[in-house]
Design a protein around this motif. Structure first.
Motif, PDB file in Angstrom:
ATOM      1  N   PHE A  12       1.014  -1.632   0.421  1.00  0.00           N
ATOM      2  CA  PHE A  12      -0.260  -0.110  -0.141  1.00  0.00           C
ATOM      3  C   PHE A  12       0.827   1.008  -0.047  1.00  0.00           C
ATOM      4  CE2 PHE A  12      -3.610  -2.016  -0.490  1.00  0.00           C
ATOM      5  CZ  PHE A  12      -4.519  -3.238   0.929  1.00  0.00           C
ATOM      6  N   PRO A  13       1.826   1.666   0.896  1.00  0.00           N
ATOM      7  CA  PRO A  13       2.531   2.436   0.990  1.00  0.00           C
ATOM      8  C   PRO A  13       3.110   2.404  -0.258  1.00  0.00           C
ATOM      9  CG  PRO A  13       3.080   0.948   2.719  1.00  0.00           C
ATOM     10  CD  PRO A  13       2.206   0.448   2.352  1.00  0.00           C
ATOM     11  N   ALA A  14       4.141   0.973  -0.799  1.00  0.00           N
ATOM     12  CA  ALA A  14       4.411   0.915  -1.659  1.00  0.00           C
ATOM     13  C   ALA A  14       3.849   1.958  -3.562  1.00  0.00           C
ATOM     14  CB  ALA A  14       5.341  -0.124  -1.894  1.00  0.00           C
ATOM     15  N   PHE A  15       3.174   1.617  -2.611  1.00  0.00           N
ATOM     16  CA  PHE A  15       1.627   2.765  -4.252  1.00  0.00           C
ATOM     17  C   PHE A  15       1.753   3.825  -3.750  1.00  0.00           C
ATOM     18  CE2 PHE A  15      -1.571   2.371  -7.243  1.00  0.00           C
ATOM     19  CZ  PHE A  15      -2.880   3.303  -6.646  1.00  0.00           C
ATOM     20  N   GLY A  16       2.059   4.021  -3.299  1.00  0.00           N
ATOM     21  CA  GLY A  16       2.132   5.546  -2.404  1.00  0.00           C
ATOM     22  C   GLY A  16       2.631   6.358  -3.282  1.00  0.00           C
ATOM     23  N   VAL A  18       4.843   5.147  -4.934  1.00  0.00           N
ATOM     24  CA  VAL A  18       5.298   5.038  -6.424  1.00  0.00           C
ATOM     25  C   VAL A  18       3.826   6.468  -7.571  1.00  0.00           C
ATOM     26  CG1 VAL A  18       4.335   3.951  -8.661  1.00  0.00           C
ATOM     27  CG2 VAL A  18       5.864   2.497  -7.220  1.00  0.00           C
ATOM     28  N   ILE A  19       3.036   6.669  -6.790  1.00  0.00           N
ATOM     29  CA  ILE A  19       2.291   7.706  -7.566  1.00  0.00           C
ATOM     30  C   ILE A  19       2.831   9.166  -7.335  1.00  0.00           C
ATOM     31  CG2 ILE A  19       0.074   8.880  -7.149  1.00  0.00           C
ATOM     32  CD1 ILE A  19      -1.252   5.675  -6.575  1.00  0.00           C
ATOM     33  N   MET A  20       3.427   9.140  -5.780  1.00  0.00           N
ATOM     34  CA  MET A  20       4.080  10.386  -5.957  1.00  0.00           C
ATOM     35  C   MET A  20       5.228  10.726  -6.580  1.00  0.00           C
ATOM     36  SD  MET A  20       2.252  12.201  -3.698  1.00  0.00           S
ATOM     37  CE  MET A  20       0.817  11.455  -3.812  1.00  0.00           C
ATOM     38  N   PHE A  21       5.998   9.378  -7.241  1.00  0.00           N
ATOM     39  CA  PHE A  21       7.779   9.557  -7.810  1.00  0.00           C
ATOM     40  C   PHE A  21       6.747  10.224  -9.382  1.00  0.00           C
ATOM     41  CE2 PHE A  21      10.935   8.666  -9.181  1.00  0.00           C
ATOM     42  CZ  PHE A  21      11.525   8.555 -10.178  1.00  0.00           C
ATOM     43  N   PHE A  22       6.058   9.331  -9.446  1.00  0.00           N
ATOM     44  CA  PHE A  22       5.785   9.987 -10.919  1.00  0.00           C
ATOM     45  C   PHE A  22       3.842  11.055 -11.671  1.00  0.00           C
ATOM     46  CE2 PHE A  22       7.666   6.717 -13.317  1.00  0.00           C
ATOM     47  CZ  PHE A  22       7.454   5.524 -12.503  1.00  0.00           C
ATOM     48  N   PHE A  23       3.563  11.228 -10.604  1.00  0.00           N
ATOM     49  CA  PHE A  23       2.378  12.193 -10.806  1.00  0.00           C
ATOM     50  C   PHE A  23       2.558  13.435  -9.249  1.00  0.00           C
ATOM     51  CE2 PHE A  23       1.253   9.423 -13.418  1.00  0.00           C
ATOM     52  CZ  PHE A  23       1.131   8.446 -13.163  1.00  0.00           C
ATOM     53  N   ARG A  26       2.554  17.277 -10.079  1.00  0.00           N
ATOM     54  CA  ARG A  26       0.980  17.660 -10.358  1.00  0.00           C
ATOM     55  C   ARG A  26       0.049  17.536  -9.240  1.00  0.00           C
ATOM     56  NH1 ARG A  26       4.115  16.438 -14.872  1.00  0.00           N
ATOM     57  NH2 ARG A  26       3.215  13.902 -15.248  1.00  0.00           N
ATOM     58  N   LEU A  27       0.303  16.585  -8.925  1.00  0.00           N
ATOM     59  CA  LEU A  27      -0.721  16.364  -7.563  1.00  0.00           C
ATOM     60  C   LEU A  27      -1.099  18.304  -6.581  1.00  0.00           C
ATOM     61  CD1 LEU A  27      -0.471  12.960  -6.654  1.00  0.00           C
ATOM     62  CD2 LEU A  27      -2.094  13.746  -8.064  1.00  0.00           C
ATOM     63  N   GLN A  28      -2.466  18.497  -5.743  1.00  0.00           N
ATOM     64  CA  GLN A  28      -2.064  19.252  -5.546  1.00  0.00           C
ATOM     65  C   GLN A  28      -2.360  18.530  -3.494  1.00  0.00           C
ATOM     66  OE1 GLN A  28      -5.446  18.013  -6.906  1.00  0.00           O
ATOM     67  NE2 GLN A  28      -5.721  19.566  -8.179  1.00  0.00           N
ATOM     68  N   LYS A  29      -1.702  19.517  -2.870  1.00  0.00           N
ATOM     69  CA  LYS A  29      -1.596  18.707  -1.392  1.00  0.00           C
ATOM     70  C   LYS A  29      -3.258  17.994  -0.667  1.00  0.00           C
ATOM     71  CE  LYS A  29       1.100  22.195   0.667  1.00  0.00           C
ATOM     72  NZ  LYS A  29       1.612  23.394   0.184  1.00  0.00           N
ATOM     73  N   ALA A  30      -4.160  18.033  -1.091  1.00  0.00           N
ATOM     74  CA  ALA A  30      -5.306  17.886  -0.519  1.00  0.00           C
ATOM     75  C   ALA A  30      -5.150  15.506  -1.243  1.00  0.00           C
ATOM     76  CB  ALA A  30      -6.543  18.133  -0.961  1.00  0.00           C
ATOM     77  N   THR A  31      -4.981  16.212  -2.367  1.00  0.00           N
ATOM     78  CA  THR A  31      -4.422  14.442  -3.773  1.00  0.00           C
ATOM     79  C   THR A  31      -3.769  14.040  -3.219  1.00  0.00           C
ATOM     80  OG1 THR A  31      -4.485  16.022  -5.285  1.00  0.00           O
ATOM     81  CG2 THR A  31      -5.788  15.069  -5.422  1.00  0.00           C
ATOM     82  N   VAL A  32      -2.752  14.625  -2.777  1.00  0.00           N
ATOM     83  CA  VAL A  32      -0.997  13.582  -1.688  1.00  0.00           C
ATOM     84  C   VAL A  32      -1.608  13.249  -0.552  1.00  0.00           C
ATOM     85  CG1 VAL A  32       0.666  14.349  -0.618  1.00  0.00           C
ATOM     86  CG2 VAL A  32       0.178  15.848  -2.807  1.00  0.00           C
ATOM     87  N   ASN A  33      -2.476  14.577  -0.012  1.00  0.00           N
ATOM     88  CA  ASN A  33      -2.913  13.402   1.745  1.00  0.00           C
ATOM     89  C   ASN A  33      -3.485  12.345   1.608  1.00  0.00           C
ATOM     90  OD1 ASN A  33      -1.468  15.688   2.900  1.00  0.00           O
ATOM     91  ND2 ASN A  33      -3.267  17.029   2.878  1.00  0.00           N
ATOM     92  N   ALA A  34      -4.849  12.436   0.725  1.00  0.00           N
ATOM     93  CA  ALA A  34      -5.301  11.496   0.661  1.00  0.00           C
ATOM     94  C   ALA A  34      -4.956  10.105   0.180  1.00  0.00           C
ATOM     95  CB  ALA A  34      -6.638  11.588  -0.223  1.00  0.00           C
ATOM     96  N   VAL A  35      -3.885  10.407  -0.476  1.00  0.00           N
ATOM     97  CA  VAL A  35      -3.103   9.158  -1.619  1.00  0.00           C
ATOM     98  C   VAL A  35      -1.761   8.784   0.102  1.00  0.00           C
ATOM     99  CG1 VAL A  35      -1.505   8.150  -2.901  1.00  0.00           C
ATOM    100  CG2 VAL A  35      -3.794   9.393  -3.951  1.00  0.00           C
ATOM    101  N   CYS A  36      -1.432   9.414   0.110  1.00  0.00           N
ATOM    102  CA  CYS A  36      -0.315   8.669   0.552  1.00  0.00           C
ATOM    103  C   CYS A  36      -0.687   8.673   2.472  1.00  0.00           C
ATOM    104  CB  CYS A  36       0.724  10.124   1.504  1.00  0.00           C
ATOM    105  SG  CYS A  36       1.091  10.689  -0.215  1.00  0.00           S
TER     106      CYS A  36
END
Lengths: 707, 552, 192, 430, 102
Positions: A12-16, A18-23, A26-36
């Motif tokens: 799960f965190p790995a997935f988070g 990887v998303i941060m690494f690639f995108f 371009r993400l706002q803070k809220a989405t970053v919070n949600a994902v990570c």
């Protein structure tokens, strides 16, 4: 269902990450919070369900559940084998496998739990910092590494997590990379960890070489199988090497220098990594390979001694530090010293329990200090703080709870875990470790003193703040205070899990961990009651009076520490004098400069500073070897070149004068001399040549006709 | 029917070189496009080799055999004879991949004499492929030398300021080595003639495999030394490595990528393909093995230490390859399957990571035309993508788990450990030092604020440059995460070599005992067994065994 | 070879020499005489004409020696070709002007002596030879004069597909001529 | 003596072969006389024909229709002063025309008027012919040089250059013809002229029609080379009055000049007779195998007689239509006598033709055959002569470089090509 | 008249040869020297044809033909040299052509 998909927890965190690494960019803070943060929350829930399902699965036998995904190293079908020490061959493979047993389930719970809280806390703390997505990406990557480390079923998988964690700590410490000190600290952290890792690998290799496999289950079975004598040299060597790894990771004496500098990173990082999770990895690893350590009493002794020494040494430095985070860093080092002391004396369960409680209150302390710094808009030096009690009340109350816990005051968690350790040190091996008990007791005293010193200097002493700082002081937002409160509750409640028998409790915690450490240790009964047994069934026989006495003594120490701190700092106005500085200035200077250890390292090991004109240590060796390389070897090659050139010049001279002069031109001149008359003969006239031809013809003909 | 895929792969670059000859010198773009086309084509053509090889990865002996032993110059028994096994297969794939990447990377780097540059590069590519494919010593030596000339020119013409010195040094050094190797080859060639029952002259390597081990020990030792020096210079091992930093510093980016990525593997490939199978008794002789191991250990530590203190990025990376290849030679001479597999894998990893490192240095050099570390600082603020890619590549080179460096290094350590734990103990600090110099470099170049004014305006990576890194990163991750296929590919050849060494060394171990007055320990029958440790036979496992300390 | 001709030939198979002996003496005399003229005439053209006469008389001798083809070749190549060349050169280069100078070089006596020695040598060789009985015997000529060209052709070009004895030599000769042509052109043409 | 003549007539072999010098001598004399007569007639015909081409009458004054003009010219030349330019090389000046004449006439030894009517059938016939014709060049060269002045020198050089280059083309054409002779069963050709004609007889086809385009092409090349060889008509650069004032024989005058003229005409006749032998089947009567019935033989045997008869008739009409003016009287008588002469010979020929019609070996038949052979041969040569005159009348003169270019760059390659193709076709077609 | 034997031809050939030799050795004019060389070659040819007749085979004659070919080539070359030489040395006398003199 959850147990079978245990590998999802780290993913799960790995997935988070990887998303941060690639995108991330371009993400706002809220989405970053949600994902990570979401990833860590899911991981935590998943972990809880897995542990619950595991308890049903193992229903108390402590039998480890193993889930192997695929063979990571090695060719899998066993052809790639290596020759063990005793000549038999064993197949070399380290598989990507996951193992869950009481030990790892505890770690799983508090790592994901504390991790989650810190993630929530840091959404607030890092709100207005740059590189928001990068921070959470690294945090998630860290969680992935930590979870892999905990859930690994063999040393190599553990090592993956081990290095991953080291990398993430490097990235996070160096988060403010534009600050040079941060990047140097990051480098220092990573390199020191690497030194430890080198030790760890060698240890793992020795075990593999001796026991033929990397898997914990195999190793423990063999170790407990009774084939090996206590004090088996190879196992001792392996244990020691593993301990070096642990020292590197959990900042014990020789390799602790990186932790205090790690405070350069953001506070949640220090909280998560340098208090709760990463530093405990070393303890986990030693606990995990307890079967090996048990067979190596010398190793156990070294662990104990190093633990004790680190504890007292770090505590002593902690006394005089002015940076709030430095104090907490040194307190972590000393608490880790305690844990290793416990492991060293064989009280694995006590050590683990202390890790468990320490995670909560140390995380709380760090987060609290974080919110203090946040409140003081970046000010970290306690000398310009004071009187924050009414200004940031929740932080104050939660930090007070944590300080009480760490000092070891009765109802709080710290008391139970620290007391257990002190008791075990006192009681184990028939008093062989008593000397260490005194060291431990002294550390407890010092811990209480510097913790309360911190509290007084920040909260109770009259304000020494600069004016504009005073205006800006404000209570941290909800997202930061809520985790603090939760952690405070935990640091109270955690202790009650292992209510000691002596106080009428049933020590659930120890019972839960028992199968991991003792049960199969049926080692050579005929060898007599060795330390091996002690660890197992100790608590049944004697809950005699000494235990109560020790409890009282430790309480007393905490009280004395508190009193002294109150005495010297309650009214510390601006420009107050440190009591130790007043009483023993050389001692103060020594302690303040961290026993000149860093400088010592720079001189001796890293060679950053020159001793006189000579640079020692690695850099010194580097300079020496590069000089050697440039001058000697390259010189040698160039000299060879020079020599050949020299030979070439000689040979050309030889050619020109002797061979050419005498050998070739000589005959040439000679030939010319001889040929002079013949040359006269040549007039260049065609007819003359014709005449000569005819003469030849004549001679020829005459010969034939008159033959 | 003999499959001709090897020849196709081998000669595609050469065809490319010829095709380039017809292109007029002026329009550089056409030349670049054609060169890249052929390089990428060469890579594409080598792709089908993967599934084909994968299907027969466990079969013994060489695959895709082509040509008969002496169909090229029958009079001397030299044959155009190609064939590959697990080891050379991986190295070939590495060569084609790196070849393409380096040609792609030199798109903007090379401006003058573009046509000769690409022609020589493609010729070099064929030379390298030839070395790995040749099953005939003569052919091998031809390609070995053929590969020297283009490299010399690449350095000599398109190099940096001291290019001539470096090029000549590189050329002479390697030439010296290859001369000694030639002597070795010739001796083997004639020895084979005397020994083989239908007295036949042949250069074909499988034949020589049969007769080479029969060479008596005291001669074989010298042969081994000859081959050793030839390959050691190429690897480069400790005392012979001084040409590498100069060659790298002066070579153009693509040149040093190929030089580090593939040319250095020639040495180790030589050890694995020739030294080990030919002189098993010599190689497994404790004294010889110790010497080589000591040299490689020095190489590791020494290389790392020297690179720590370098002022020039490229020199730093060059010395790092000395250290990494020290690992490889350690792995090879650990003489067990783990060591060998790890060593070959480490060669592939080194090819990928160091290739990438040189590309990284090249990119900076292309922008700022200087390689002094002091000139840079705070680059990650200016070029974030570049910084992340460099970080990944540094980690892979350092040997972080889940990336390719670790897999290779760990297996080597495993092999070395089981051979003799002291070796692994000495090798371990190498890993630490690797981390030290790389991170220190990273800090000085990337972290901190942008000090030098010139660095502000540096533009980040162009898509082309990213494209050159993508395959390397993918390979690094693949080997890091799932190295099993690679282990399986290497399994068969490695076991074969190791098995061959054991049988041969035991067979004539008895012979050597009388012949060579080697003061081996008398205890165990095997000569030098406990020294080697790997094939130590302890009478009875378990408790009461001689309390022979593991660490003697 | 058409049959009619053959039958005609048969009648004088005795192949009496083509012409009476005096023809030989006439021709030989003319040859030697004009030979003398060639080397004595001051004027190159006269020498050339004398040479032409020598050539034609030698061609006649060939006819007497039943070698018509060689005679034909002699006439065409020598008389027709080479002499034209000589005359061309003499005219183009107007060498004639130089005929005023000394015709003989300074060492002509030595030359003459050498030539005389040669003559003595040949004479002795001939004399000795004639003593050996059949050294120069005159065997009946089996050589059918009429088919001389065909036989030479068969020797030169070979029959029925097989290579003749001298075919290769013939090719080389043609090559030699080519080279000579090229050489001459290159040396003489002012700008090529 | 008669049987001697009969033996001659009866012999089926040329005198040279038969080895009798005497007959050879007689033959030579006959040929010499015949050629001189031919030259004289040629002279007359040329001038008259040219004139009539240009729609003018030509020499009419000397003798009827200028018939006596050639004799007048000859006489004039003999009487003219024989000037030798100063500084000229007397001997060479004198020798030059001789060489030319020698070369021109020696060719006739080889020309076959009939199967046995040739001075000697050398088996290197063609080769000998080429050789001798190349000697002609020498004469010209030397004459040009001997007259010690620029125009003759340049004229000589040019004409010799021309003759040398066309000689090559001619030689190759001849070789292709000779090649055709070898395409018989035995595979061996022959160089002897008689042999060639007999080869055409055997193969039943004139070489001009053999492998149709090739034979004809070779013939055309030879024809052109022939004209160039004799410095005639379009190729008469050497005697071009406008440029080189009559070229190599400008300095010559009188008898020497006439020798040159004689040599030239003789060469023309010789060369055309060679052409006739090689390509037009020498003495064979036209359509020998197409219309080979004995009746046709007889008709063709009448031809000699009929031609003479025709000529006589023309002369008779000419004489009749001459104006009655007294001035013309003598001419009319002359013409009449001439016509009578012609009529008588026609009659004689007819008688022989009728007498010798049977194919037996009787002397009359042999005699008729001999006459037929000679007649057909001379007829074909006459046609060629007429062609020469016709060329001269119609075509403008070539410039020298065009001349050389055609010689080397056009004629030579084509002749080589023809030779090659003939060889190939000869090998392919059985 | 005694029948003509090969000997006669040899004598004639010898005579021609000697004449040629004299020409070559004594004459100053290159053309004449070349011509005398032709003479010599003719003498040789004559010998060859005479022997060919004596032995009854055609080899002599063929050899003679080859010598004729060679003579042609030699004449061409010789005259070529002569012209080239004449063009830059303006002289044809052989004893003035002594560039090869030491």
């Amino acid at each position: 269902m959850f147990l079978n998909h245990i590998y999802l927890i780290p993913l799960f965190p790995a997935f988070g990450a990887v998303i941060m690494f690639f995108f991330g960019r371009r993400l706002q803070k809220a989405t970053v919070n949600a994902v990570c943060v979401g990833a860590v929350v899911v991981a935590f829930l998943f972990a809880c369900f897995t542990v619950v399902e595991y308890t049903h699965f193992a229903h108390g036998t402590g039998h480890p559940f193993e889930k192997i995904l695929y063979t990571w190293l090695g060719s899998g079908d066993g052809h790639l084998n290596f020759v063990k020490r005793d000549g038999t061959t064993a197949s070399f493979n380290a598989d990507a496998g996951f193992l869950l047993d009481p030990l790892s389930s505890i770690w799983l719970l508090f790592v994901t739990g504390v991790g989650m809280l810190i993630h929530i806390y840091s959404t607030g703390y890092m709100a207005h910092e740059g590189g928001y997505y990068r921070f959470f990406g690294y945090l998630n990557l860290f969680m992935f590494a930590m979870l892999t480390l905990i859930l690994a079923n063999n040393y190599m998988m553990l090592f993956v997590g081990w290095e991953g964690v080291g990398l993430c700590s490097y990235l996070l410490i160096g988060f403010y990379f534009h600050r040079n000190s941060a990047s140097t600290a990051a480098n220092k952290a990573f390199i020191v960890n690497r030194i430890g890792d080198a030790g760890f690998i060698l240890g793992a290799l020795t075990l593999a070489w001796y026991l033929g496999s990397f898997r914990f289950t195999d190793i423990n079975v063999q170790a407990r199988g009774g084939h090996f004598a206590i004090g088996d040299p190879v196992l001792t060597a392996a244990a020691l090497l593993l301990f070096i790894g642990a020292c590197g990771k959990s900042a014990q004496i020789p390799l602790y220098i990186w932790l205090p500098d790690a405070m350069e990173g953001p506070t949640p990082v220090s909280a998560l990594i340098h208090a709760a999770t990463m530093v405990t990895a070393g303890v986990y690893m030693v606990a995990r390979s307890n079967a090996v350590f048990v067979l190596a009493p010398t190793a156990m002794k070294t662990v104990a001694i190093v633990g004790a020494l680190t504890a007292v040494f770090a505590a002593s430095i902690g006394l005089v530090q002015n940076d709030i985070k430095r104090v907490l860093a040194y307190s972590t080092v000393s608490q880790l010293g305690y844990m290793f002391l416990a492991l060293g004396v064989g009280a694995f369960a006590a050590g683990v329990f202390h890790v468990f409680t320490h995670a909560f209150f140390k995380a709380l302390l760090f987060l609290g200090s974080g919110s203090v710094i946040h409140a003081m808009s970046g000010e970290q030096d306690m000398r310009n703080m004071g009187d924050l009690r009414r200004r940031i009340p929740t932080t104050h109350w939660t930090m007070l709870v944590a300080t009480l816990a760490i000092a070891g005051i009765f109802p709080f968690a710290g008391f139970f875990s620290k007391d257990e350790i002190l008791w075990q040190t006192w009681a184990s091996e028939g008093g062989a470790y008593r000397i260490l008990w005194f060291v431990g007791y002294g550390t407890a005293l010092m811990t209480a003193f510097y913790m309360f010193r911190l509290m007084y200097l920040t909260f109770y002493s009259p304000s020494r703040m600069s004016h504009e700082a005073e205006h800006h002081v404000h209570e941290s937002p909800k997202s930061m205070t809520v985790p603090l409160v939760i952690l405070a509750l935990c640091s109270i409640g955690a202790g009650w899990l292992s209510w000691p028998h002596s106080l009428g409790g049933s020590a659930h915690f120890e019972k839960f961990l028992e199968p991991v450490f003792a049960r199969e240790a049926v080692v050579l009964v005929e060898e007599g009651k060795s330390a091996q047994l002690a660890a197992g069934e100790k608590e049944a026989e004697h809950t005699d009076k000494t235990e109560y006495a020790l409890m009282f003594l430790s309480l007393a120490a905490a009280g004395v520490g508190w009193g002294m701190a109150r005495h010297s700092y309650a009214r510390a106005a601006k420009g107050y004098k440190e009591p130790i500085a007043v009483d023993a200035p050389p001692l103060y200077k020594l302690l303040y400069n961290k026993w000149f250890v860093d400088e010592g390292y720079d001189y001796v090991f890293t060679g950053r500073r020159k001793v006189g004109k000579v640079r020692l240590g690695v850099m010194g060796a580097g300079e020496a070897s590069s000089w050697f390389d440039a001058k000697v070897i390259d010189g040698a090659v160039n000299d060879v070149g020079w020599v050949t050139k020299a030979i070439a010049t000689i040979s050309t001279w030889w050619d020109k004068w002797i061979i050419d002069g005498v050998g070739v031109n000589g005959p040439a001149i000679l030939a010319r001399m001889i040929s002079y008359p013949a040359r006269l003969f040549e007039w260049g006239l065609v007819q003359w040549y014709a005449l000569v031809m005819v003469a030849g013809l004549l001679g020829f003909g005459v010969y034939y006709v008159w033959k | 029917m003999q499959s001709h895929i090897l020849s196709i792969i081998l000669f595609t670059p050469l065809v490319g070189a010829l095709a380039l000859l017809f292109v007029p010198k002026e329009n550089k773009n056409a030349i670049r496009w054609i060169a890249n086309l052929f390089a990428f084509g060469g890579f594409l053509i080598s792709l089908p080799l993967v599934p084909m090889f994968w299907a027969q990865r466990f079969e013994p002996g060489f695959k895709f055999l082509e040509g008969t032993p002496n169909n090229w110059i029958p009079s001397i028994g030299a044959g155009y004879n190609l064939g590959i096994d697990g080891i050379s297969f991986l190295l070939i794939m590495l060569t084609t991949l790196l070849g393409w990447i380096s040609i792609l990377s030199s798109w903007t780097a090379i401006e003058n004499r573009v046509k000769e540059y690409y022609v020589w590069f493609l010729v070099l590519q064929t030379g390298m492929l030839g070395v790995f494919m040749a099953l005939d010593f003569f052919l091998f030596f031809v390609f070995w030398e053929a590969m020297l000339v283009p490299m010399y020119l690449l350095i000599g013409i398109w190099g940096g300021p001291r290019k001539l010195y470096a090029a000549i040094k590189f050329f002479l050094y390697t030439l010296l080595g290859s001369v000694l190797m030639l002597l070795g080859i010739l001796y083997l060639y004639f020895h084979h003639h005397t020994v083989s029952n239908p007295q036949v002259f042949t250069f074909s390597i499988p034949e020589l495999y049969k007769t080479a081990p029969l060479i008596p020990f005291n001669i074989a030792i010298w042969l081994f030394v000859a081959f050793f020096i030839g390959f050691a210079i190429k690897v480069p091992m400790f005392p012979f490595h001084t040409w590498l930093p100069d060659a790298h510093v002066e070579a153009p980016t693509a040149g040093s990528v190929i030089l580090a990525g593939v040319l250095l593997k020639m040495g180790t490939y030589g050890f694995v393909r020739f030294s080990l199978p030919f002189f098993p008794s010599v190689v497994s002789h404790p004294r010889v093995q110790n010497w080589v191991i000591v040299l490689s250990l020095i190489g590791i530590i020494y290389g790392a230490l020297v690179s720590l203190m370098q002022k020039d990025m490229k020199k730093l990376v060059a010395y790092s390859s000395v250290s990494h290849l020290g690992f490889c030679t350690l792995g090879i001479f650990a003489l067990n399957s783990a060591g060998l597999t790890g060593s070959v894998l480490q060669q592939i990893n080194h090819g990928i990571s160091t290739g990438a490192l040189f590309l990284i240095v090249g990119i900076l050099y292309e922008r700022r035309h200087t390689r002094e570390i002091a000139e840079y600082g705070g680059i990650s603020n200016v070029m974030p993508i570049y910084a992340t890619i460099t970080m990944i590549m540094f980690l892979s080179s350092m040997g972080l788990p889940l990336l390719n460096g670790f897999v290779g290094e760990f297996t080597i350590l495993q092999g070395a450990f089981t051979a003799n734990w002291k070796w692994a103990a000495w090798a371990a600090p190498g890993v630490v030092l690797a981390a030290a110099y790389l991170l220190w470099l990273y800090q000085r170049v990337f972290f901190g604020t942008v000090t030098n004014a010139k660095n502000e305006k540096l533009h980040d990576l162009t898509p082309r440059e990213i494209l050159t890194f993508v395959p390397l990163i993918i390979m690094a991750l693949w080997i890091g995460l799932y190295p099993k296929p690679f282990f399986q590919i290497l399994e068969q050849p490695v076991n074969q070599i190791v098995q061959n060494i054991h049988d041969k060394s035991n067979a004539n171990a008895a012979v050597n005992a009388q012949v060579a007055p080697v003061p081996g320990p008398t205890a165990a029958a095997e000569i030098g067994s406990d020294e080697v440790g790997s094939n130590l036979v302890v009478s009875k496992p378990g408790l009461t065994a001689a309390r022979l300390k593991a660490s003697n | 070879m058409n049959p009619a001709l053959n039958s005609a030939l048969s009648i004088n198979s005795g192949m009496a020499p083509v012409a009476t002996p005096w023809f030989f003496y006439a021709l030989a005399g003319m040859a030697v005489l004009s030979g003398v003229f060639v080397i004595t005439r001051r004027n190159a053209v006269h020498a050339a004409l004398a040479l032409i006469i020598t050539l034609l008389s030698v061609a006649g001798l060939y006819l007497m020696l039943y070698a018509p083809f060689v005679a034909g070749v002699q006439i065409i190549v020598y008389a027709g070709g080479i002499m034209v060349l000589f005359l061309f050169v003499i005219m183009l280069v107007n060498i004639e002007r130089s005929s005023k100078e000394r015709a003989f070089n300074r060492m002509w006596p030595v030359g003459l002596a050498a030539a005389g020695a040669l003559m003595v040598l040949f004479a002795s060789a001939i004399v000795k030879g004639s003593h050996i009985n059949d050294m120069f015997r005159d065997r009946l000529m089996p050589l059918p004069e009429s088919t001389n060209t065909q036989q030479i052709a068969s020797l030169l070009y070979g029959e029925a597909g097989r290579m003749g004895q001298y075919t290769f030599a013939f090719e080389i000769a043609s090559l030699l001529l080519l080279v000579a042509i090229l050489g001459a052109v290159i040396m003489t043409k002012k700008k090529i | 003596m008669p049987n001697f003549i009969m033996s001659y007539l009866g012999s089926t072999v040329t005198p040279g072969e038969a080895g009798s010098q005497f007959w050879a001598l007689i033959y030579v004399l006959i040929i010499f006389a015949g050629v001189s007569v031919a030259v004289i007639c040629m002279n007359w015909i040329e001038r008259k024909a040219l004139a009539h081409f240009q729609i003018r009458l030509g020499p009419m004054r000397v003798g009827p229709h200028g018939l006596l003009q050639p004799f007048a010219d000859a006489l004039k030349l003999m009487l003219k002063e024989d000037i030798i330019p100063a500084e000229a090389d007397q001997f060479v000046f004198w020798v030059a025309p001789l060489i030319g004449l020698l070369a021109a006439f020696t060719v006739y030894t080889v020309i076959p008027f009939g199967p046995s009517q040739a001075v000697s059938d050398m088996n290197i016939g063609i080769l000998f012919m080429l050789g001798v014709s190349s000697l002609g060049v020498l004469g010209i060269v030397v004459s040009g040089w001997a007259s010690n002045s620029h125009y003759p020198l340049i004229g000589a050089l040019r004409s010799s250059a021309q003759m040398v280059s066309y000689e090559v083309a001619m030689g190759l054409a001849v070789v292709s013809a000779v090649l055709m002779t070898s395409l018989n069963a035995s595979g061996t050709g022959t160089l002897s002229m008689i042999g060639i004609v007999q080869a055409q007889q055997q193969q039943g086809v004139w070489f001009i029609f053999k492998f149709f385009p090739l034979g004809f092409l070779a013939f055309v090349i030879f024809a052109i080379a022939m004209v160039a060889e004799t410095n005639r008509a379009p190729f008469d650069m050497a005697e071009a009055e406008s440029e080189l004032t009559a070229g190599y024989h400008t300095e010559y005058s009188g008898l020497r000049w006439s020798l040159f003229m004689l040599a030239e005409y003789a060469a023309m006749i010789a060369v055309s007779s060679i052409a006739v032998t090689l390509w037009l089947g020498g003495w064979m009567r036209p359509f020998p195998n197409l219309l080979h019935a004995p009746a046709w033989d007889f008709i063709f045997s009448l031809f000699p007689g009929l031609t003479f008869g025709g000529l006589a008739a023309i002369a008779m009409i000419g004489a009749a239509r001459m104006p009655a003016h007294s001035f013309f009287r003598i001419q009319r008588i002359g013409l009449a006598v001439f016509a009578a002469l012609l009529a008588f010979s026609a009659l004689l020929l007819l008688v022989i033709a009728i007498a010798g019609r049977s194919a037996d070996t009787s002397v009359a038949a042999r005699f008729r055959e001999g006459i037929d052979y000679v007649y057909w041969f001379v007829l074909k040569v006459a046609v060629f002569m007429y062609l020469f005159i016709w060329y001269r009348a119609t075509w403008p003169r070539y410039r020298f470089d065009q001349l050389m270019r055609i010689g080397w760059k056009v004629m030579l390659p084509i002749s080589l090509g023809v030779l090659l193709l003939t060889a190939i076709v000869g090998v392919i077609l059985p | 008249m005694v029948p003509i034997t090969t000997l006669h031809y040899l004598v004639v050939a010898a005579a021609l040869f000697v004449l040629g030799a004299i020409g070559v050795l004594t004459r100053r004019n290159v053309v004449i020297v070349l011509m005398s060389i032709e003479l010599i070659l003719n003498a040789v040819n004559l010998n060859l044809v005479a022997f060919s007749r004596m032995w009854g085979n055609l080899h002599g004659q063929i050899f003679a033909i080859f010598i004729v070919v060679d003579a042609a080539a030699e004449a061409a070359a010789g005259l070529g040299i002569l012209i080239a030489f004449f063009r830059n040395k303006e002289t044809v006398n052989i004893d003035e052509i002594d560039l090869l003199k030491w």
